[in-house]
Design a protein around this motif. Sequence first.
Motif, PDB file in Angstrom:
ATOM      1  N   TYR A  31       0.844  -1.205   0.000  1.00  0.00           N
ATOM      2  CA  TYR A  31       0.000   0.000   0.000  1.00  0.00           C
ATOM      3  C   TYR A  31       0.876   1.252   0.000  1.00  0.00           C
ATOM      4  CZ  TYR A  31      -3.319   3.539   1.585  1.00  0.00           C
ATOM      5  OH  TYR A  31      -4.081   4.674   1.696  1.00  0.00           O
ATOM      6  N   TYR A  32       1.906   1.265   0.841  1.00  0.00           N
ATOM      7  CA  TYR A  32       2.798   2.423   0.888  1.00  0.00           C
ATOM      8  C   TYR A  32       3.546   2.596  -0.431  1.00  0.00           C
ATOM      9  CZ  TYR A  32       1.872   2.284   5.914  1.00  0.00           C
ATOM     10  OH  TYR A  32       1.267   2.269   7.138  1.00  0.00           O
ATOM     11  N   GLU A  33       3.855   1.480  -1.077  1.00  0.00           N
ATOM     12  CA  GLU A  33       4.469   1.553  -2.408  1.00  0.00           C
ATOM     13  C   GLU A  33       3.468   2.144  -3.409  1.00  0.00           C
ATOM     14  OE1 GLU A  33       6.280  -1.315  -5.924  1.00  0.00           O
ATOM     15  OE2 GLU A  33       5.660  -2.228  -4.031  1.00  0.00           O
ATOM     16  N   LEU A  37       5.290   6.165  -1.514  1.00  0.00           N
ATOM     17  CA  LEU A  37       6.042   6.556  -0.324  1.00  0.00           C
ATOM     18  C   LEU A  37       7.344   5.778  -0.195  1.00  0.00           C
ATOM     19  CD1 LEU A  37       3.040   6.723   2.165  1.00  0.00           C
ATOM     20  CD2 LEU A  37       4.205   8.633   1.046  1.00  0.00           C
ATOM     21  N   VAL A  38       7.411   4.642  -0.855  1.00  0.00           N
ATOM     22  CA  VAL A  38       8.611   3.813  -0.843  1.00  0.00           C
ATOM     23  C   VAL A  38       8.751   3.194  -2.238  1.00  0.00           C
ATOM     24  CG1 VAL A  38       7.469   1.712   0.020  1.00  0.00           C
ATOM     25  CG2 VAL A  38       9.887   2.091   0.504  1.00  0.00           C
ATOM     26  N   PHE A  39      10.005   2.990  -2.670  1.00  0.00           N
ATOM     27  CA  PHE A  39      10.257   2.580  -4.050  1.00  0.00           C
ATOM     28  C   PHE A  39      11.218   1.396  -4.112  1.00  0.00           C
ATOM     29  CE2 PHE A  39       9.309   7.060  -3.766  1.00  0.00           C
ATOM     30  CZ  PHE A  39       8.282   7.212  -4.692  1.00  0.00           C
ATOM     31  N   PRO A  40      10.694   0.184  -3.938  1.00  0.00           N
ATOM     32  CA  PRO A  40      11.579  -0.979  -4.025  1.00  0.00           C
ATOM     33  C   PRO A  40      11.997  -1.232  -5.473  1.00  0.00           C
ATOM     34  CG  PRO A  40       9.315  -1.693  -3.842  1.00  0.00           C
ATOM     35  CD  PRO A  40       9.315  -0.192  -3.680  1.00  0.00           C
ATOM     36  N   ILE A  61       6.984   6.061   8.227  1.00  0.00           N
ATOM     37  CA  ILE A  61       5.653   6.170   7.615  1.00  0.00           C
ATOM     38  C   ILE A  61       4.609   5.548   8.528  1.00  0.00           C
ATOM     39  CG2 ILE A  61       4.198   5.333   5.711  1.00  0.00           C
ATOM     40  CD1 ILE A  61       6.803   5.532   3.957  1.00  0.00           C
ATOM     41  N   ALA A  62       4.873   4.325   8.987  1.00  0.00           N
ATOM     42  CA  ALA A  62       3.917   3.624   9.847  1.00  0.00           C
ATOM     43  C   ALA A  62       3.644   4.412  11.115  1.00  0.00           C
ATOM     44  CB  ALA A  62       4.442   2.228  10.180  1.00  0.00           C
ATOM     45  N   SER A  63       4.679   5.035  11.665  1.00  0.00           N
ATOM     46  CA  SER A  63       4.513   5.845  12.878  1.00  0.00           C
ATOM     47  C   SER A  63       3.617   7.048  12.600  1.00  0.00           C
ATOM     48  CB  SER A  63       5.886   6.301  13.371  1.00  0.00           C
ATOM     49  OG  SER A  63       5.762   7.139  14.482  1.00  0.00           O
ATOM     50  N   MET A  64       3.837   7.712  11.474  1.00  0.00           N
ATOM     51  CA  MET A  64       3.020   8.874  11.134  1.00  0.00           C
ATOM     52  C   MET A  64       1.569   8.472  10.865  1.00  0.00           C
ATOM     53  SD  MET A  64       5.412  11.457   8.904  1.00  0.00           S
ATOM     54  CE  MET A  64       6.422  10.316   7.974  1.00  0.00           C
ATOM     55  N   VAL A  65       1.377   7.358  10.170  1.00  0.00           N
ATOM     56  CA  VAL A  65       0.018   6.877   9.894  1.00  0.00           C
ATOM     57  C   VAL A  65      -0.688   6.566  11.207  1.00  0.00           C
ATOM     58  CG1 VAL A  65      -1.304   4.952   8.910  1.00  0.00           C
ATOM     59  CG2 VAL A  65       0.474   6.064   7.553  1.00  0.00           C
ATOM     60  N   GLU A  66       0.042   5.957  12.135  1.00  0.00           N
ATOM     61  CA  GLU A  66      -0.522   5.635  13.455  1.00  0.00           C
ATOM     62  C   GLU A  66      -0.948   6.901  14.197  1.00  0.00           C
ATOM     63  OE1 GLU A  66       1.453   3.398  17.040  1.00  0.00           O
ATOM     64  OE2 GLU A  66       1.295   2.056  15.308  1.00  0.00           O
ATOM     65  N   GLU A  67      -0.229   7.999  13.954  1.00  0.00           N
ATOM     66  CA  GLU A  67      -0.558   9.283  14.585  1.00  0.00           C
ATOM     67  C   GLU A  67      -1.702   9.995  13.863  1.00  0.00           C
ATOM     68  OE1 GLU A  67       3.113  11.454  14.598  1.00  0.00           O
ATOM     69  OE2 GLU A  67       4.055  10.063  16.004  1.00  0.00           O
ATOM     70  N   GLY A  68      -2.171   9.422  12.748  1.00  0.00           N
ATOM     71  CA  GLY A  68      -3.299  10.004  12.033  1.00  0.00           C
ATOM     72  C   GLY A  68      -2.940  10.849  10.828  1.00  0.00           C
ATOM     73  N   VAL A  69      -1.664  10.860  10.454  1.00  0.00           N
ATOM     74  CA  VAL A  69      -1.243  11.642   9.294  1.00  0.00           C
ATOM     75  C   VAL A  69      -1.645  10.880   8.026  1.00  0.00           C
ATOM     76  CG1 VAL A  69       0.706  12.739   8.116  1.00  0.00           C
ATOM     77  CG2 VAL A  69       0.718  12.539  10.617  1.00  0.00           C
ATOM     78  N   PHE A  72      -1.089  11.271   1.808  1.00  0.00           N
ATOM     79  CA  PHE A  72      -0.814  12.429   0.950  1.00  0.00           C
ATOM     80  C   PHE A  72       0.095  13.423   1.682  1.00  0.00           C
ATOM     81  CE2 PHE A  72      -1.767  16.784  -0.343  1.00  0.00           C
ATOM     82  CZ  PHE A  72      -1.441  16.726  -1.689  1.00  0.00           C
ATOM     83  N   GLU A  73      -0.208  13.674   2.951  1.00  0.00           N
ATOM     84  CA  GLU A  73       0.596  14.606   3.742  1.00  0.00           C
ATOM     85  C   GLU A  73       2.011  14.063   3.945  1.00  0.00           C
ATOM     86  OE1 GLU A  73      -1.816  16.579   7.149  1.00  0.00           O
ATOM     87  OE2 GLU A  73      -2.735  14.607   6.773  1.00  0.00           O
ATOM     88  N   ILE A  74       2.115  12.767   4.161  1.00  0.00           N
ATOM     89  CA  ILE A  74       3.431  12.142   4.334  1.00  0.00           C
ATOM     90  C   ILE A  74       4.252  12.329   3.066  1.00  0.00           C
ATOM     91  CG2 ILE A  74       4.654   9.964   4.678  1.00  0.00           C
ATOM     92  CD1 ILE A  74       2.198   9.091   6.413  1.00  0.00           C
ATOM     93  N   ARG A  75       3.636  12.081   1.920  1.00  0.00           N
ATOM     94  CA  ARG A  75       4.333  12.230   0.636  1.00  0.00           C
ATOM     95  C   ARG A  75       4.805  13.675   0.463  1.00  0.00           C
ATOM     96  NH1 ARG A  75       0.998   9.723  -2.232  1.00  0.00           N
ATOM     97  NH2 ARG A  75      -0.248  11.452  -2.976  1.00  0.00           N
ATOM     98  N   GLN A  76       3.968  14.638   0.830  1.00  0.00           N
ATOM     99  CA  GLN A  76       4.353  16.048   0.718  1.00  0.00           C
ATOM    100  C   GLN A  76       5.542  16.364   1.638  1.00  0.00           C
ATOM    101  OE1 GLN A  76       3.142  18.140  -1.642  1.00  0.00           O
ATOM    102  NE2 GLN A  76       2.069  16.303  -2.294  1.00  0.00           N
ATOM    103  N   LYS A  77       5.507  15.859   2.864  1.00  0.00           N
ATOM    104  CA  LYS A  77       6.615  16.079   3.804  1.00  0.00           C
ATOM    105  C   LYS A  77       7.903  15.454   3.273  1.00  0.00           C
ATOM    106  CE  LYS A  77       3.904  16.363   8.036  1.00  0.00           C
ATOM    107  NZ  LYS A  77       3.693  15.859   9.385  1.00  0.00           N
TER     108      LYS A  77
END
Length: 106
Positions: A31-33, A37-40, A61-69, A72-77
């Motif tokens: 899903y993150y791929e 957000l990640v490129f194997p 990423i998992a930590s930020m998702v757990e915090e509710g981010v 899309f916001e993660i990708r921007q950061k």
Amino acid sequence: MDRELSYKDKKVITIGTVCELTGLTERQIRYYEEKKLVFPERSKGKIRKYSFSDIETLIKIASMVEEGVQTFEIRQKMKKQKEKEIERKLIQGQINAHFGLRNGKR
């Protein structure tokens, strides 16, 4: 002259091992791929290969998702961080060129 990749950036770790190291499921990692957000890399047999840097990224990423981010916001950061790193390297290169340095050394 090609630079050798750091051991952290070599894509040699399979998704199963990534799951063990991160506690994430294969579905979460894929899903993150999918969300870019990640490129194997892919082997000839289409097996995903990750690096230690990818593993660190996945944990963040998992930590930020757990915090509710939102992803899309993660990708921007992540994009902003990458842009800042590129800018820093460009400035460092200009400084090195000005003072006749190579890789920060005479």
